[in-house]
Design a protein around this motif. Structure first.
Motif, PDB file in Angstrom:
ATOM      1  N   PRO A   1       9.794   1.076-110.473  1.00  0.00           N
ATOM      2  CA  PRO A   1      10.037   1.192-109.029  1.00  0.00           C
ATOM      3  C   PRO A   1      10.303  -0.166-108.388  1.00  0.00           C
TER       4      PRO A   1
ATOM      5  N   ALA B   1       9.578  -2.258-105.602  1.00  0.00           N
ATOM      6  CA  ALA B   1       8.607  -2.349-104.515  1.00  0.00           C
ATOM      7  C   ALA B   1       7.798  -3.619-104.672  1.00  0.00           C
TER       8      ALA B   1
ATOM      9  N   LEU C   1      12.059   4.088-102.015  1.00  0.00           N
ATOM     10  CA  LEU C   1      11.508   5.365-102.452  1.00  0.00           C
ATOM     11  C   LEU C   1      12.668   6.179-103.012  1.00  0.00           C
TER      12      LEU C   1
ATOM     13  N   SER D   1      17.809   8.186-101.147  1.00  0.00           N
ATOM     14  CA  SER D   1      16.838   7.096-101.240  1.00  0.00           C
ATOM     15  C   SER D   1      16.938   6.191-100.020  1.00  0.00           C
TER      16      SER D   1
ATOM     17  N   GLN E   1      11.659   1.763 -97.479  1.00  0.00           N
ATOM     18  CA  GLN E   1      10.537   2.244 -96.676  1.00  0.00           C
ATOM     19  C   GLN E   1       9.438   1.190 -96.598  1.00  0.00           C
TER      20      GLN E   1
END
Length: 846
Positions: A261, A263, A383, A388, A391
């Protein structure tokens, strides 16, 4: 002519004899012409030969060569002087010298003959041709066609390329708006990586000599340092060892590969939530296109400011704008940047809302921005999945939302954490402590601050009160007389007396009425019927007769006859050009109507504009029943069905224009008190209108008299162009305005009976035709449309109801304090509102 040749015979340089010979010139030329015929060359036909002698100057004769027979033209020179510039010369000895291989001898005593050869008109006609010009034209055309072909081809290629580039730019813009640049690049790289299967990854790792132990070490190393990675470093290919190791480990076990991911944790950020206060109520009475016009205009301005100030726009949720500073690249002064951005957005919003009121109608300028800012750590990333998006997560985001929702209109609300950062940065003068504390869900009681605007900073003031200026009670304005009556000059230029807000409403009203006028003109053009000029005696007579009686109530018609057929328009009404002067006169008339309204808190020009907007929306929302929508796809059939379903209202632009204009004038010169009070006071207009619908009749008379002025002739001629249209326009105006008198019990009873008759709840005393039944229904529906629009605020959003209810209370309080109302409205106001809903609003809605 013939020529004698003498050839001396010499012997030892002595002439011993002379050989005479003669030559006929026609035979000479014939022999030459016969040789040309043998070669099939006929280009000499028609040539003119002028023969002259070197020994005798006056010996000149002319031949014309034609076919095998030369033609003697006579002694002398008979050639056409027009061909002097193309003459060719030769002489007899030169001809014979060429004929006998140079055997002739030059002798100064020899008499030679000179031949001047000229073309003639016959030769010119024979050899002249247009082929070179035709060839040149054909070649030019071919060249032009080829050039045009390549230009057109290049145009289409360029256009296709522009479309492709535009589509790529739009796609890139969408991705750029959703994700920071680093994440966007990483998403594209992930897409490329996902196109390779697991076997390829395993083979590449094997070729690189990566063993399972190396993979385990890489995973352990990456896991130990993951919390220290920032998003920018994480998105760097060189720092992606953990993902590669995990992918290799998964590939060795033959499991489905999924990338890590995208992030990261950002410990120092500032989050902004900006919400449009009053948007829900405002949008509830607007068309979808108007809602999106507002949001797109506002958000576009915010986006430009965010790009310039390096603020990242996270998303928009409805009418809420979310932005963040401090990511993806950390910045030390993230709260300062966000506060500057918030101030600029607040100023931009107020400016744009005021400007948009011209296009989006009343109450647009009343919208305000409510901003909340909080600083702290956030978890940010993509996300993934369908649609997509980038966020933000964490308590900081939730707190920023709570700060915004607990703020006030036209204010920037700061959390304690953001205020501390500003104080540490030496910006303590930017903020003021909020005197009261707020209670946020999940956070408890919180002390917050206001961010001062540029104007407040310039004034050197500080906000230490939670009171919001926008929420202050409306001032009670004493209504004495219309604006138009203040000065004589205003009668010629009424717009000069109007405040800016009223001018914006005038602009909006003019735009609405102008669109309806264009529909009237388009239908009139399609009908192709005879039109009367207002100077025509017939029209002048009808205009003088209509409205001559001041007792307007007598003109109320039970049935207004509308057109009974659908006219197919031949042109787009939006492209219709109104006659010269119409638009200027329309603006002048609407400005006059605005100036004729008094400055009442409730019954004012803003209320009239609000009623006009409600009428316009109700007219635009008239739709066909299911059988129309699901019936024949032919446009004409649908239009005919819609015409029948709406009793002809939707197919007659003049009817719609009349109802909308009636909404605009229905409260002209309203005194701010009821008809009963005017009658009780013995007002002069009460006697004029026989103590019936006093305010409503007064509005019609004033507005109609103003319309009949000569300066509005072109405007009137655009509204109606024959006596029938004039009569229908007047009847619609009278019925519509007088329908707003809802407190006259006698009129209400009459309308109720007409409704019952129209919709067959009771039997009528006399028989009527089907056309009369339809027109009766249309008349009743129109009256109910204006009635519903006049009290539309009671059936709209709570915010709108509260605004206009407060203004009505202020107007009635003003009347009570000045002895023009027999009771105190503060006593029993709530019960009065309940009774109004029970006895009028709910039955009207039904």
């Amino acid at each position: 002519p013939q020529t004698l040749f003498l050839q001396p015979i010499l012997e030892q340089d002595q002439v011993v004899a002379t050989l005479p010979a003669s030559m006929a010139w026609n035979q000479f030329f014939s022999s030459l012409l016969l040789e040309e015929q043998d070669t099939q060359d006929t280009t000499g036909d028609g040539m003119v030969v002028v023969v002259s002698s070197s020994c005798q100057e006056d010996l000149v004769f002319t031949y014309q060569l034609s076919g095998a027979d030369p033609v003697f033209l006579g002694m002398g020179d008979y050639h056409d002087p027009a061909y002097d510039d193309v003459v060719q010369y030769t002489h007899l000895l030169e001809i014979y010298d060429a004929k006998f291989d140079g055997q002739t001898q030059e002798n100064s005593l020899v008499c030679d003959y000179f031949l001047a050869i000229y073309p003639s008109a016959a030769v010119e006609q024979q050899v002249s041709t247009d082929m070179p010009a035709i060839f040149a034209v054909v070649m030019t055309m071919l060249f032009v066609l080829a050039a045009v072909f390549f230009v057109v081809y290049d145009y289409f290629v360029q256009r296709q390329q522009r479309e492709v580039m535009a589509e790529l730019a739009r796609s890139n813009a969408i991705v750029s708006s959703l994700f920071p640049a680093e994440i966007r690049d990483r998403l594209f790289n992930d897409d490329d990586d996902n196109n390779n299967n697991g076997g390829d990854a395993k083979d590449e790792l094997a070729k690189a000599g990566v063993t399972s132990k190396d993979i385990e070490k890489a995973v352990q190393k990456a896991g130990g340092t993951a919390q220290k990675f920032r998003l920018k470093n994480y998105l760097d290919e060189e720092g992606d060892a953990a993902e590669k190791a995990a992918a290799a480990a998964a590939a060795s076990k033959n499991v489905v590969l999924e990338s890590k991911p995208i992030a990261d944790l950002f410990p120092n950020t500032t989050v902004l939530f900006a919400d449009i206060a009053g948007f829900t109520a405002w949008s509830s009475v607007r068309e979808p296109s108007q809602v999106f016009t507002l949001l797109e205009t506002i958000y576009k301005a915010f986006d430009k400011t965010a790009k310039r100030r390096k603020v990242f726009k996270v998303e928009t949720v409805g009418d809420c704008y979310v932005a963040v500073t401090g990511l993806p690249e950390p910045v030390k002064d993230h709260p300062i940047i966000m506060c500057k951005f918030a101030r600029e957005c607040l100023t931009q919003f107020n400016t744009l809302a005021t400007q948009l009121e011209v296009f989006l109608g009343p109450d647009t300028g009343d919208l305000n921005l409510r901003v909340g800012i909080h600083s702290g750590p956030v978890t940010a990333g993509v996300l993934r999945g369908d649609k997509s998006r980038f966020q933000l997560f964490g308590d900081t985001v939730n707190t920023a939302a709570r700060i915004e929702s607990s703020g006030l209109r036209n204010k920037i609300h700061l959390s304690h954490e953001t205020a501390e950062l500003l104080f540490a940065a030496g910006k303590s003068n930017w903020m003021a402590r909020r005197t009261d504390t707020i209670v946020a869900k999940g956070k408890g009681e919180m002390q917050t601050y206001w961010l001062l605007t540029d104007e407040e900073l310039a004034e050197g003031g500080a906000l230490d009160s939670a009171t919001n200026k926008a929420s202050a009670p409306l001032p009670i304005v004493q209504a004495l007389q219309p604006r138009l009556a203040k000065t004589t000059m205003n009668m010629l230029d009424p717009e000069s007396s109007l405040p800016p807000r009223i001018k914006r409403l005038v602009d909006w009203n003019v735009d609405v009425l102008k669109r309806l006028l264009k529909q009237i003109v388009a239908k009139r053009n399609a009908e192709q019927k005879e039109l009367y000029d207002l100077n025509h005696p017939v029209m002048m007579k009808h205009e003088m007769n209509i409205g001559s009686d001041t007792y307007v109530l007598a003109e109320v018609a039970e049935i207004i006859r509308l057109p009974n057929k659908v006219v197919k328009l031949e042109e787009n009404p939006n492209k219709v050009v109104l006659p010269d002067g119409v638009e200027d006169q329309l603006r002048l008339y609407v400005s006059s109507i605005a100036a004729m309204h008094r400055d009442n808190p409730f019954h004012n020009f803003e209320h009239a504009s609000h009623v006009m907007m409600s009428v316009s929306k109700l007219l635009s929302r008239i739709v066909a029943p299911d059988e129309v929508l699901q019936g024949d796809d032919e446009q004409d059939a649908i239009a005919a069905s819609l015409h029948d379903h709406t009793y002809g209202i939707t197919s007659d632009p003049l009817t719609q224009f009349s109802v909308v204009l009636a909404a605009l004038i229905h409260d002209v010169d309203h005194a701010g008190v009821s008809n009963a009070q005017l009658i009780k006071e013995g007002a002069k207009i009460a006697d004029v209108f026989k103590k019936k619908s006093v305010a409503e009749q007064n509005s019609i008379v004033l507005a109609w008299d103003r319309l009949m002025e000569s300066r509005f002739a072109a405007f009137r001629n655009c509204i109606y162009a024959d006596p029938d249209e004039l009569k229908r326009f007047r009847q619609l105006m009278v019925n519509t305005v007088l329908a707003t008198d809802i407190f006259d019990k006698e009129l209400q009873t009459i309308r109720k009976n007409r409704w019952d008759i129209a919709f067959r709840k009771i039997d009528q005393e006399t028989e009527s035709t089907p056309e009369d039944d339809v027109n009766r229904k249309a008349t009743i529906v129109i009256e109910h449309l204006i009635q519903a629009s006049d009290v539309a605020h009671t059936m709209q959003h709570w915010h709108i109801y509260q605004k206009w209810n407060e203004r009505l209370f202020a107007e009635m309080t003003h009347a009570y304090e000045h002895g023009r109302l027999g009771f105190n409205p503060a006593e029993g106001w709530y019960k009065g509102e309940i009774g109004f809903f029970d006895n009028y609003i709910i039955p009207l809605a039904k």
